[in-house]
Design an enzyme around this catalytic site. Sequence first.
Site, PDB file in Angstrom:
ATOM      1  N   TYR A 130       0.862  -1.184   0.000  1.00 14.47           N
ATOM      2  CA  TYR A 130       0.000   0.000   0.000  1.00 14.47           C
ATOM      3  C   TYR A 130       0.896   1.231   0.000  1.00 14.47           C
ATOM      4  CZ  TYR A 130      -3.917   3.070   1.013  1.00 14.47           C
ATOM      5  OH  TYR A 130      -4.878   4.053   0.923  1.00 14.47           O
ATOM      6  N   SER A 237       4.393   9.252  12.802  1.00  9.23           N
ATOM      7  CA  SER A 237       5.854   9.217  12.810  1.00  9.23           C
ATOM      8  C   SER A 237       6.412   9.940  14.032  1.00  9.23           C
ATOM      9  CB  SER A 237       6.392   9.856  11.535  1.00  9.23           C
ATOM     10  OG  SER A 237       7.769   9.598  11.400  1.00  9.23           O
ATOM     11  N   GLN A 259      10.370  15.421  10.779  1.00  6.94           N
ATOM     12  CA  GLN A 259       9.273  14.546  11.193  1.00  6.94           C
ATOM     13  C   GLN A 259       7.978  15.320  11.357  1.00  6.94           C
ATOM     14  OE1 GLN A 259       9.402  11.089  11.328  1.00  6.94           O
ATOM     15  NE2 GLN A 259      11.237  11.754  10.257  1.00  6.94           N
ATOM     16  N   HIS A 262       5.456  15.599   8.491  1.00  2.67           N
ATOM     17  CA  HIS A 262       4.719  14.427   8.005  1.00  2.67           C
ATOM     18  C   HIS A 262       3.218  14.605   8.187  1.00  2.67           C
ATOM     19  CE1 HIS A 262       7.305  11.327   6.443  1.00  2.67           C
ATOM     20  NE2 HIS A 262       8.159  11.484   7.431  1.00  2.67           N
ATOM     21  N   GLU A 327      10.705   5.533  17.142  1.00  2.00           N
ATOM     22  CA  GLU A 327      10.820   5.050  15.766  1.00  2.00           C
ATOM     23  C   GLU A 327      12.183   5.442  15.195  1.00  2.00           C
ATOM     24  OE1 GLU A 327       8.545   5.694  11.466  1.00  2.00           O
ATOM     25  OE2 GLU A 327       8.233   7.109  13.112  1.00  2.00           O
ATOM     26  N   HIS A 328      12.505   6.725  15.246  1.00  2.00           N
ATOM     27  CA  HIS A 328      13.803   7.245  14.797  1.00  2.00           C
ATOM     28  C   HIS A 328      14.547   7.797  16.011  1.00  2.00           C
ATOM     29  CE1 HIS A 328      10.986   7.932  11.343  1.00  2.00           C
ATOM     30  NE2 HIS A 328      11.960   7.331  10.688  1.00  2.00           N
ATOM     31  N   ASP A 361      15.621   7.731   5.510  1.00  2.00           N
ATOM     32  CA  ASP A 361      14.319   7.741   4.837  1.00  2.00           C
ATOM     33  C   ASP A 361      14.440   7.389   3.366  1.00  2.00           C
ATOM     34  OD1 ASP A 361      12.587   8.264   6.881  1.00  2.00           O
ATOM     35  OD2 ASP A 361      12.452  10.421   6.521  1.00  2.00           O
TER      36      ASP A 361
END
Length: 436
Positions: A130, A237, A259, A262, A327-328, A361
């Site tokens: 997706y 994110s 970020q 986003h 996440e990061h 990324d």
Amino acid sequence: MKFLDIRDTNFDMEFAAILARGEETGREVEQVVLDIIADVRARGDEALLEYTRRFDRLEADSVASLQVTEDEVDYAFARVKDEEIAALKLAVERVARFHEKQKQETWLSTGEPDILLGQMVTPLERVGIYVPGGKASYPSSVIMNAVPARVAGVGEVVMVAPTPGGEINPHVLVAARFSGVDRIFRLGGAQAVAALAYGTATVPKVDKITGPGNIYVATAKKLVFGQVGIDMIAGPSEILVINDGSGTPAHIAADLLSQAEHDELASSILITTDRGFGERVAAEVERQLAELSRETIARRSWETYGAVIVAGSLDEAIAFSNRIAPEHLELAVTNPFDVLPKIRNAGAIFLGHFTPEAAGDYLAGPNHTLPTGGTARFFSPLSVDDFVKKSSIVYFSESGLNRLGGGIVRIAELEGLEAHGRSVSVRLKGEGEARK
């Protein structure tokens, strides 16, 4: 934006609002998605056409007409600049090279002369990816999902993407061809997930669905899990930057905003041992916000879910990071390789002052599909492993069964499973041989 001190007694309470973002899917959303899934299962292509008209404002006579043709992909190449094509091709090459190192081979252990044990690694037959097409277009999402599938040896990669107005971004199509996507449908939302999970007359049923999407897509993936595999339920994110007062505030501010742009639910956090440095970063964020084309989104994110946190020591900052499992994670410190062994929970870790999260990324090589919302405590980035399955291999010769059969029978007996034990003992005693 919150300016906090981790040593304050009310810190946990003030930080809780950031941790809680996006937690509630809402029964209303779930019911809408359940209804869409049931409708697609019942009416197939007819339902897909109806939802495509309603949500994407796209009229089509058939779902087959929603499949992108090779001529359309060729036309996309003609519309994309040469330097952009080169950048996308480079990203595909680097991502493929990194993921090649993740491949596992089928193996057999021959340590025992009369028993053979092993593991067979088999690629999935067909996967669906997706690709979001909402507030921004993401060719990198195509690369990060399709390339590891291809490296794994998946037989067919089917891509779906929402296309308000009927056109898929040409950069997405270029990335799809470079990444080895086989079929592309102009379909999005929960209805696309349902089509991939259950199949329709036109959209093939897949074994696994990967890729990010909005809350309806994420909910649909959660609800079809079990019918198909999924990668993970991705939330908004997030980035956490650990800092010891070294580096350039403008660089850190830019990373935080990478970020924040986003979406409004994205979270950008700096934890530093130097209050003055944190104040300079916060001021720099305000200055840079005014320069962004996506200022409205980034500002809402920063003001609601952004934070600068002061820690008493680097170890305190590290403990905080391990607790929230970002996440990061950027280690914007003087000696990042000294800090690295202390990190237990993070989706991706970026070391030093010249490794912005954006490098990961796009084309560093590792996957940018990462666990969010604290799930890096137990989930990993998307990888080749997500596109293969493993089967155990067991072979006993007659002598091997004679050697270990007694132990098998005893364990079966203590569990009260008589037939299990008999399946071994009948062979040990040679019963049934006369009835061949």
